[in-house]
Design an enzyme around this catalytic site. Structure first.
Site, PDB file in Angstrom:
ATOM      1  N   GLY A  46       0.800  -1.218   0.000  1.00 31.91           N
ATOM      2  CA  GLY A  46       0.000   0.000   0.000  1.00 31.91           C
ATOM      3  C   GLY A  46       0.829   1.262   0.000  1.00 31.91           C
ATOM      4  N   ARG A 331       8.763 -24.312   3.172  1.00 34.75           N
ATOM      5  CA  ARG A 331       8.061 -24.222   4.451  1.00 34.75           C
ATOM      6  C   ARG A 331       7.024 -25.313   4.650  1.00 34.75           C
ATOM      7  NH1 ARG A 331       7.227 -17.629   4.648  1.00 34.75           N
ATOM      8  NH2 ARG A 331       9.399 -17.146   5.166  1.00 34.75           N
ATOM      9  N   HIS A 402       0.921 -18.851   9.167  1.00 35.81           N
ATOM     10  CA  HIS A 402       1.742 -17.666   8.898  1.00 35.81           C
ATOM     11  C   HIS A 402       1.202 -16.800   7.763  1.00 35.81           C
ATOM     12  CE1 HIS A 402       5.189 -15.110   8.508  1.00 35.81           C
ATOM     13  NE2 HIS A 402       5.534 -15.602   7.338  1.00 35.81           N
TER      14      HIS A 402
END
Length: 637
Positions: A46, A331, A402
């Site tokens: 943003g 991961r 996560h």
């Protein structure tokens, strides 16, 4: 059914983005001053989008529900940012970063978007260095690199263990420069509660001031959502407690398709849960896996202190199972391997829900000072939280929710199925497929904000006839009325349960049945429990206070109501996808403990369309076509 046109440019993969930039329509400098763009969120995606578009000449309004953009959750991304610079001369390239990302996402991402991400990654580093981001450097002054999961090259740039914070300070500085120049209007403590659609186009938002309770409307020619991910649907996650799905979910209910909601990432290096009343989990950076070795005792129930367990009685399970990548396996794979070891009775710490992350060998080889220079702040944080010294004994870690790879569907221009609504960073689904490689979140957020949206929003504005619309339009009054009606409903229920109690119950359902592993029976059970929870929420929640001032219970009520509906969609998406891929692991579909994809039936993006309250959402499919990579079984052995 929705028209899911991804608008992928024609031509060779390597030239798609350059050709597309040339073919896009432009807005001349004088006309840019006539256009107004709203940006919701001021994290990396943003802030970079707001700063860059205002520098181009657009009038930008930026909305955050924090007191400052510096509190954005982007600061929590500690380990680094990927870029295909090949400074180490170790074989990296744009093509290799592209392939690693596609493979890491288990072949469930769009080729063209991922290649563009790899392309612009090299520009991001130059941009950030020019802003003064203090990347780590080698002795001679060159920028340093380290490895991250899912890669066999060193392409991750870092600023000690504070990379996200330092990158955000760079983007924040660029944003504040534009605020001072009065090209960006900064609105703090404002939470977006609805998207305003006029004649099928996104033309503004409705917000509530979190301090005064005032509900206001804001009009624009285009809207950018950069509001992060939805991991807090699980209640316990590594996300900041304020992180939520409300902006995206309200846009979804106004016509924006929600893509791949079941793709959630479990991170392998989180400090284990320590109690029933915990409300937040703490992530230890994946960068620690460069020098830390992960292991558990070979024998079940071995409760000896780690220093008393000899090497011959330890199982370095990632090095054993994935010798090519070792402790830097992606991961999702590393997380499942840790869970498998704990489920086998070899976990460590309270409840056996932990594995060791051990730096003894690295400290012996490199020296304590070198390890402190690389990870000192992370070691300090771990010691403050656990009262254990990781220089002297191994850290204990366990997987936790996560990142979310799913999000609002966007085309190549990052525009959703609502024309004029663009989505950036973790809020969109576009670049990571079914699993995100470490150090790629910061890369995507800045790529979207600095190098993609400034082009594609200009193309939209130049090619779309937009009648003048302001907040007096009936659509704004209608949206405001809906926001007030929901707020009044929350305050009038006067039930017996707190908002947090519902959130915690939802989180347990999601973790149990739609967490690290899923199956048909569990997902079916969740789809029975969540509607029951929703019904009780709307009849028995207690929201004290009023809507005319600071009321955090009221804020949470709206967010939890959206999480409940999102949770149901996540379970529906997971039940529909009868395969395993990346972070979506259906136990019925595995081969030797690894995810087993079904490319014949599920090589598509699942884009869910809101059908109305109480109605079954509609599944739309965007086929994934692979012309430049070979679909293969993902192997890190």
């Amino acid at each position: 059914m929705l028209d899911l046109n991804p608008k992928i440019p024609s031509g060779p993969l390597e030239s798609k983005w350059d050709q597309h930039k040339f073919s896009m329509k432009l807005v001349n400098p004088a006309n840019k001053r006539k256009h107004h763009v709203i940006v919701v969120g001021a994290g990396l995606a943003g802030a970079s989008a707001a700063a860059t578009m205002s520098e181009l000449g657009y009038n930008v309004s930026c909305f955050v529900f924090h007191d400052s953009p510096r509190r954005a959750h982007s600061i929590a991304a500690q380990g680094g940012i990927n870029a295909a610079k090949n400074y180490q001369n170790d074989g990296d390239s744009v093509r290799r970063l592209f392939y690693d990302t596609i493979k890491g996402g288990d072949f469930r991402a769009r080729e063209a978007n991922v290649y563009r991400l790899a392309q612009v990654s090299v520009n991001i580093i130059d941009q950030c260095v020019a802003q003064g981001v203090p990347f780590a450097r080698e002795y001679g002054g060159l920028l340093a690199n380290r490895s991250f999961g899912g890669a066999q090259v060193s392409r991750t740039f870092y600023a000690r263990g504070q990379t996200g914070q330092q990158l955000l300070l760079g983007a924040y500085s660029a944003l504040e420069k534009q605020v001072a120049a009065k090209k960006v209007q900064m609105h703090t403590f404002e939470e977006m509660l609805d998207l305003v659609v006029v004649d099928g186009h996104a033309r503004g938002i409705v917000t509530r001031n979190l301090l005064t309770g005032k509900i206001t409307s804001h009009a624009a020619d285009a809207v950018v959502l950069a509001t992060g991910g939805y991991g807090n649907v699980f209640y316990l996650s590594t996300n900041a407690m304020y992180s939520n799905v409300t902006a995206s979910w309200r846009a979804h209910k106004k016509g924006a398709a929600f893509a791949n909601p079941c793709y959630t990432q479990i991170h392998p290096t989180c400090i284990p849960v320590h109690g029933e009343h915990q409300s937040k989990l703490t992530l230890m950076s994946e960068s620690l896996r460069n020098d830390g070795r992960i292991w558990v005792p070979l024998k079940r129930g071995d409760n000896r202190p780690p220093a008393q367990i000899p090497e011959a009685e330890r199982d370095y399970f990632l090095e054993r199972k994935y010798p090519s990548f070792g402790n830097l396996a992606p991961r999702d794979i590393a997380s499942r391997a840790a869970k498998e070891a704990c489920d086998d009775g070899r976990g460590v710490g309270p409840g056996g829900l932990g594995v060791y992350l051990d730096f003894a060998e690295s400290i012996k080889r490199l020296g304590r000072q070198t390890i402190a220079e690389r990870y000192g702040n992370l070691f300090d944080m771990y010691q403050r939280i656990t009262d254990e010294n990781p220089y002297e004994q191994p850290m204990r870690i366990y997987p936790a929710v996560h990142y979310t790879m799913g999000g609002l569907w966007v085309d190549y221009n990052l525009m959703s199925t609502v024309p004029g609504l663009h989505v950036a960073g973790e809020a969109n689904f576009s670049d990571h497929g079914a699993n995100r490689l470490g150090a790629s979140a910061l890369m995507q957020g800045l790529a979207d904000g600095y190098f993609v949206l400034p082009y594609t929003i200009g193309d939209y504005l130049a090619g779309t006839k937009l009648p003048k619309v302001d907040t007096s339009h009936a659509a704004f009054a209608e949206a405001e009325g809906a926001v007030r009606a929901q707020q009044n409903k929350f305050l009038s229920i006067k039930g017996k349960r707190t908002v947090d109690s519902f959130h915690k119950e939802l989180g347990k359902i999601m973790w149990e049945y739609c967490g690290m592993a899923r199956d048909r029976a569990g997902l079916t059970k969740a789809l029975e429990l969540i509607p029951q929870l929703k019904e009780e929420f709307w009849s028995n929640v207690n929201v004290p206070g009023s809507g005319d001032s600071l009321n955090q219970s009221l804020e949470k009520a709206g967010r939890v109501a959206d999480f409940i509906e999102l949770g149901e969609l996540m379970c529906r998406d997971a039940l529909n996808r009868e395969e395993s891929c990346g972070g979506h692991f259906r136990t019925e579909y595995q081969e030797e403990g690894e995810a087993k994809r079904n490319d014949d039936d599920y090589a598509y993006v699942a884009a869910w369309e809101y059908a109305g309250e109480g109605k079954t959402p509609i599944l739309n499919k965007e086929p994934l076509v692979y012309e430049n990579v070979h679909l293969s079984t993902r192997s890190y052995k």
